[in-house]
Write an enzyme that holds these catalytic residues in place. Structure first.
Site, PDB file in Angstrom:
ATOM      1  CG  ASP A  22      -1.887  -1.194   1.190  1.00 26.92           C
ATOM      2  OD1 ASP A  22      -2.226  -1.636   0.093  1.00 26.92           O
ATOM      3  OD2 ASP A  22      -2.248  -1.676   2.280  1.00 26.92           O
ATOM      4  CD  GLU A  23       4.675  -0.473  -0.384  1.00 24.40           C
ATOM      5  OE1 GLU A  23       3.785  -0.743  -1.219  1.00 24.40           O
ATOM      6  OE2 GLU A  23       5.300  -1.349   0.235  1.00 24.40           O
ATOM      7  CE  LYS A  25       2.294  -2.354  -4.384  1.00 26.32           C
ATOM      8  NZ  LYS A  25       1.909  -2.024  -3.013  1.00 26.32           N
ATOM      9  CE  LYS A  27       0.724   9.955  -7.660  1.00 29.28           C
ATOM     10  NZ  LYS A  27       0.696  11.206  -6.942  1.00 29.28           N
ATOM     11  N   GLY A  49      -4.724  -4.219  -3.813  1.00 23.35           N
ATOM     12  CA  GLY A  49      -5.702  -3.165  -4.085  1.00 23.35           C
ATOM     13  C   GLY A  49      -4.903  -1.942  -4.484  1.00 23.35           C
ATOM     14  CG  HIS A  50      -2.247  -2.031  -7.027  1.00 21.38           C
ATOM     15  ND1 HIS A  50      -1.466  -2.733  -7.911  1.00 21.38           N
ATOM     16  CD2 HIS A  50      -1.904  -2.482  -5.795  1.00 21.38           C
ATOM     17  CE1 HIS A  50      -0.680  -3.570  -7.235  1.00 21.38           C
ATOM     18  NE2 HIS A  50      -0.934  -3.443  -5.955  1.00 21.38           N
ATOM     19  CB  THR A  51      -6.060   3.612  -4.905  1.00 19.57           C
ATOM     20  OG1 THR A  51      -6.266   2.626  -3.899  1.00 19.57           O
ATOM     21  CG2 THR A  51      -7.244   4.558  -4.963  1.00 19.57           C
ATOM     22  NE  ARG A 151       4.752 -31.293  -7.508  1.00 20.96           N
ATOM     23  CZ  ARG A 151       5.671 -32.147  -7.078  1.00 20.96           C
ATOM     24  NH1 ARG A 151       6.523 -32.668  -7.929  1.00 20.96           N
ATOM     25  NH2 ARG A 151       5.723 -32.493  -5.820  1.00 20.96           N
ATOM     26  CD  GLN A 230       0.514  -8.920  -2.650  1.00 19.42           C
ATOM     27  OE1 GLN A 230       1.175  -9.582  -3.412  1.00 19.42           O
ATOM     28  NE2 GLN A 230      -0.731  -8.589  -2.917  1.00 19.42           N
ATOM     29  CB  THR A 245       1.597 -12.127   0.592  1.00 25.22           C
ATOM     30  OG1 THR A 245       0.503 -12.644  -0.168  1.00 25.22           O
ATOM     31  CG2 THR A 245       2.777 -11.791  -0.311  1.00 25.22           C
ATOM     32  CB  THR A 306      -8.060  -5.583  -0.837  1.00 29.52           C
ATOM     33  OG1 THR A 306      -7.253  -5.237  -1.955  1.00 29.52           O
ATOM     34  CG2 THR A 306      -8.664  -6.955  -1.062  1.00 29.52           C
ATOM     35  NE  ARG A 311      -3.896   0.559   3.546  1.00 33.20           N
ATOM     36  CZ  ARG A 311      -4.061   1.311   2.456  1.00 33.20           C
ATOM     37  NH1 ARG A 311      -3.719   2.578   2.466  1.00 33.20           N
ATOM     38  NH2 ARG A 311      -4.550   0.795   1.344  1.00 33.20           N
TER      39      ARG A 311
HETATM   40  P1  GDP Z   1      -0.858   0.391  -3.568  1.00 35.48           P
HETATM   41  O1  GDP Z   1      -1.452  -0.893  -3.097  1.00 35.48           O
HETATM   42  O2  GDP Z   1       0.607   0.465  -3.292  1.00 35.48           O
HETATM   43  O3  GDP Z   1      -1.186   0.735  -4.986  1.00 35.48           O
HETATM   44  O4  GDP Z   1      -1.514   1.521  -2.651  1.00 35.48           O
HETATM   45  P2  GDP Z   1      -3.075   1.645  -2.229  1.00 35.48           P
HETATM   46  O5  GDP Z   1      -3.859   2.124  -3.388  1.00 35.48           O
HETATM   47  O6  GDP Z   1      -3.526   0.419  -1.536  1.00 35.48           O
HETATM   48  O7  GDP Z   1      -2.957   2.731  -1.080  1.00 35.48           O
HETATM   49  C1  GDP Z   1      -2.395   3.981  -1.316  1.00 35.48           C
HETATM   50  C2  GDP Z   1      -3.441   5.041  -0.945  1.00 35.48           C
HETATM   51  O8  GDP Z   1      -2.826   6.295  -0.868  1.00 35.48           O
HETATM   52  C3  GDP Z   1      -4.534   5.187  -1.987  1.00 35.48           C
HETATM   53  O9  GDP Z   1      -5.703   5.605  -1.350  1.00 35.48           O
HETATM   54  C4  GDP Z   1      -3.988   6.282  -2.885  1.00 35.48           C
HETATM   55  O10 GDP Z   1      -5.048   7.000  -3.550  1.00 35.48           O
HETATM   56  C5  GDP Z   1      -3.314   7.171  -1.889  1.00 35.48           C
HETATM   57  N1  GDP Z   1      -2.124   7.905  -2.366  1.00 35.48           N
HETATM   58  C6  GDP Z   1      -1.141   7.498  -3.220  1.00 35.48           C
HETATM   59  N2  GDP Z   1      -0.150   8.411  -3.278  1.00 35.48           N
HETATM   60  C7  GDP Z   1      -0.519   9.419  -2.455  1.00 35.48           C
HETATM   61  C8  GDP Z   1       0.088  10.651  -2.069  1.00 35.48           C
HETATM   62  O11 GDP Z   1       1.197  10.994  -2.465  1.00 35.48           O
HETATM   63  N3  GDP Z   1      -0.589  11.404  -1.156  1.00 35.48           N
HETATM   64  C9  GDP Z   1      -1.805  11.059  -0.662  1.00 35.48           C
HETATM   65  N4  GDP Z   1      -2.395  11.871   0.209  1.00 35.48           N
HETATM   66  N5  GDP Z   1      -2.421   9.912  -1.003  1.00 35.48           N
HETATM   67  C10 GDP Z   1      -1.766   9.096  -1.881  1.00 35.48           C
HETATM   68  P1  IMO Z   2      -1.059  -4.173  -2.278  1.00 38.13           P
HETATM   69  O1  IMO Z   2      -0.630  -4.711  -3.616  1.00 38.13           O
HETATM   70  C1  IMO Z   2      -0.960  -4.579   2.061  1.00 38.13           C
HETATM   71  C2  IMO Z   2      -1.022  -8.648   3.666  1.00 38.13           C
HETATM   72  C3  IMO Z   2      -2.264  -9.061   4.429  1.00 38.13           C
HETATM   73  C4  IMO Z   2      -1.662 -10.028   5.426  1.00 38.13           C
HETATM   74  C5  IMO Z   2      -0.592 -10.736   4.597  1.00 38.13           C
HETATM   75  C6  IMO Z   2      -1.063 -12.061   4.007  1.00 38.13           C
HETATM   76  O2  IMO Z   2      -2.346  -3.440  -2.302  1.00 38.13           O
HETATM   77  O3  IMO Z   2       0.052  -3.408  -1.633  1.00 38.13           O
HETATM   78  P2  IMO Z   2      -2.675 -12.680   1.991  1.00 38.13           P
HETATM   79  O4  IMO Z   2      -4.129 -12.365   1.755  1.00 38.13           O
HETATM   80  O5  IMO Z   2      -1.781 -12.172   0.924  1.00 38.13           O
HETATM   81  O6  IMO Z   2      -2.444 -14.132   2.282  1.00 38.13           O
HETATM   82  O7  IMO Z   2      -2.306 -11.897   3.361  1.00 38.13           O
HETATM   83  O8  IMO Z   2      -0.267  -9.846   3.543  1.00 38.13           O
HETATM   84  N1  IMO Z   2      -1.295  -8.142   2.294  1.00 38.13           N
HETATM   85  C7  IMO Z   2      -1.220  -6.853   1.954  1.00 38.13           C
HETATM   86  N2  IMO Z   2      -0.990  -5.754   2.715  1.00 38.13           N
HETATM   87  N3  IMO Z   2      -1.135  -4.457   0.711  1.00 38.13           N
HETATM   88  C8  IMO Z   2      -1.340  -5.537  -0.060  1.00 38.13           C
HETATM   89  O9  IMO Z   2      -1.356  -5.478  -1.394  1.00 38.13           O
HETATM   90  C9  IMO Z   2      -1.438  -6.809   0.562  1.00 38.13           C
HETATM   91  N4  IMO Z   2      -1.660  -8.062   0.121  1.00 38.13           N
HETATM   92  C10 IMO Z   2      -1.555  -8.862   1.178  1.00 38.13           C
HETATM   93  O10 IMO Z   2      -2.873  -7.946   5.064  1.00 38.13           O
HETATM   94  O11 IMO Z   2      -1.001  -9.313   6.454  1.00 38.13           O
HETATM   95 MG    MG Z   3      -2.981  -1.580  -1.807  1.00 33.95          MG
END
Ligand code: GDP
Ligand code: IMO
Ligand code: MG
Length: 430
Positions: A22-23, A25, A27, A49-51, A151, A230, A245, A306, A311
């Site tokens: 959830d860094e 990525k 975006k 879950g990529h926003t 397998r 992840q 994961t 997701t 968090r």
């Molecule tokens: P991902 O899984 O790494 O793609 O990240 P997520 O989408 O799960 O979570 C990132 C969240 O931060 C989302 O709600 C994005 O819309 C938001 N976001 C991404 N970059 C920035 C930023 O620079 N500033 C702010 N305020 N929100 C951001």
């Molecule tokens: P994105 O791509 C953050 C975490 C789960 C749990 C562990 C194992 O959006 O960054 P799983 O369902 O994969 O067996 O769960 O990994 N996890 C994530 N945490 N972002 C994700 O994906 C994640 N996908 C899995 O919360 O701790």
């Molecule tokens: Mg995410």
């Protein structure tokens, strides 16, 4: 568009999360995709879950690569991804309902293991036992990868022949039913319904199948992005095991999980948040529970894309990030969500750990040691002015520059991109 200067100069770039996911990525991939020919997912499943944003419209992608919103970008779901056909069909429908073209753009490898409703039941059953619960997304990811390694998995390619597909599924369901009943006291599963639905939804995506060889032959000459899911600290081999994961999140896996030569990948970009978050259980040395974490949670809207779970939040951990930079071979970094820190009086960055009376500079390999560490912090001054609309590095407040410069010097690596908002244009190129 403000970000049009992002150029990958004919290189193929892998973009990974450098923390616990959830860094931001998605975006960043979306921003790079403006000048890319293709975007490839190589591991994970719909646990991701990529926003992305288009104007005020929020689009969350789970299986489909984050380049799909661009008209001329080919997207590929590689063999390393586990695919829930129902979830993929839903995601395709959602995009089509929003007038986003899929046909001719989305390709999928026939080698992806199929994620079944019984994988989800097994994940849920395991998670419901407190003794070995790790806080998964309950999307069935772990059980599906277990079947792949044993397998036992049914692959997308099996759906070319109905009888072959149903026979394989039957054997897999025998095993799942045995586990569900005998380990978890579950009642009978509805085998016919599972078989019918799985076959139906898998056949619906067969028209998207493309061989990786064809995909990379047509699109592999440069300007490709490999999109990590992840984060590196959730990697099955090198993360905080067992709180990880079930796939490899490190960039090395990009070639295996998509079916191209490792020589095709030229560079690795690591994406990290200006602070740290984690969803689910597991060690998190810089976790805080105070007004600062409340600020991060609320301003950063730190709720899972997701599962909607809250968090866990904490300060930036450079011991952890240094391990990832070195292990993943990251060439450059992108810092995200720096705007979220606006308004805090003081900020802290973890630069080392203390264990008993000794100081350690490296992230421990085992979580038993990691569970015992105390972070050592360096304090930074905060800033109050809104930085969302700033587009030039030199216009950032000096406190922001100090904070980012310190990270870059500590890690000895350039931070070339600064994300200061959720929209595609909220990006500064340094
Ligand atoms: P991902 O899984 O790494 O793609 O990240 P997520 O989408 O799960 O979570 C990132 C969240 O931060 C989302 O709600 C994005 O819309 C938001 N976001 C991404 N970059 C920035 C930023 O620079 N500033 C702010 N305020 N929100 C951001
Ligand atoms: P994105 O791509 C953050 C975490 C789960 C749990 C562990 C194992 O959006 O960054 P799983 O369902 O994969 O067996 O769960 O990994 N996890 C994530 N945490 N972002 C994700 O994906 C994640 N996908 C899995 O919360 O701790
Ligand atoms: Mg995410």
């Amino acid at each position: 568009m403000g970000t049009s200067v992002i150029n990958i100069e004919n290189k193929n770039l892998v973009i990974i999360g450098a923390q616990w996911g959830d860094e931001g990525k998605g975006k960043i991939v979306d921003a790079f995709a403006q000048n890319a020919s293709g975007v490839v997912r190589f591991h994970g499943g719909n646990n991701a879950g990529h926003t992305l944003y288009r104007g005020e419209k929020k689009i969350v992608l789970h299986l489909i690569p984050s380049g799909i919103l661009h008209g001329n970008v080919k997207c590929f779901i590689g063999n390393g991804v586990v695919v829930d056909p129902l979830a993929l069909n839903k995601e395709i429908e959602f995009l089509e309902d929003n007038l986003i073209e899929i046909k001719g753009k989305l390709n999928i490898s026939s080698g992806c293991p199929i994620l079944l409703p019984t994988h989800i039941l097994l994940d849920k059953a395991k998670e419901s036992k407190k003794s070995n619960n790790i806080g998964t997304t309950v999307r069935g990811i772990g059980p599906c990868y277990e079947d792949k390694v044993s397998r036992r998995a049914t692959l997308i390619s099996d759906a070319y022949d109905d009888k072959n597909f149903l026979d394989k599924l039957n054997l897999q369901l025998d095993y799942h039913e045995f586990l569900l009943k005998n380990l978890y006291g579950h009642k009978d599963i509805n085998r016919n319904e599972i078989q019918e639905k799985t076959l139906f939804y898998t056949k619906k995506i067969l028209n998207l199948v493309s061989s990786s060889h064809d995909f990379f032959e047509k699109n592999g000459r440069g300007n490709l992005i490999f999109e990590g899911a992840q984060g590196a600290l959730l990697d099955i081999d090198h993360g905080t095991y067992p709180f990880v994961t079930s796939s490899n999140c490190l960039p090395n896996y990009a070639s295996i999980g998509s079916g191209c030569s490792p020589k095709l990948i030229n560079e690795c970009l690591g994406v990290f948040k200006a602070y740290t978050t984690r969803v689910g259980k597991g060690p998190f040395p810089t976790e805080i529970n105070d007004i600062n974490s409340k600020h991060m949670l609320e301003k950063g809207k730190e709720f899972g894309a997701t599962t909607g779970r809250t968090r866990r939040c904490g300060w930036l951990d450079l011991v952890a990030l240094k391990k990832v930079v070195e292990l993943a071979g990251i060439d450059r970094l992108c810092i995200t969500k720096i705007d979220v820190l606006t308004g805090l009086d003081e900020l802290f960055i973890c630069t080392g750990y203390k264990i008993n009376d000794s100081v350690i500079k490296n992230f421990p390999d085992d979580i038993n040691t990691l569970n015992k560490v105390q972070p050592i912090y360096k304090k930074f001054s905060g800033w109050k002015i809104n930085i969302n609309n700033i587009r030039s590095y030199n216009n950032l407040p000096k406190e922001v520059i100090n904070y980012i410069d310190f990270i870059s010097k500590f890690l000895d690596i350039p931070i070339n991109l600064i994300s200061n908002g959720p929209k595609i244009d909220d990006l500064l190129i340094v």
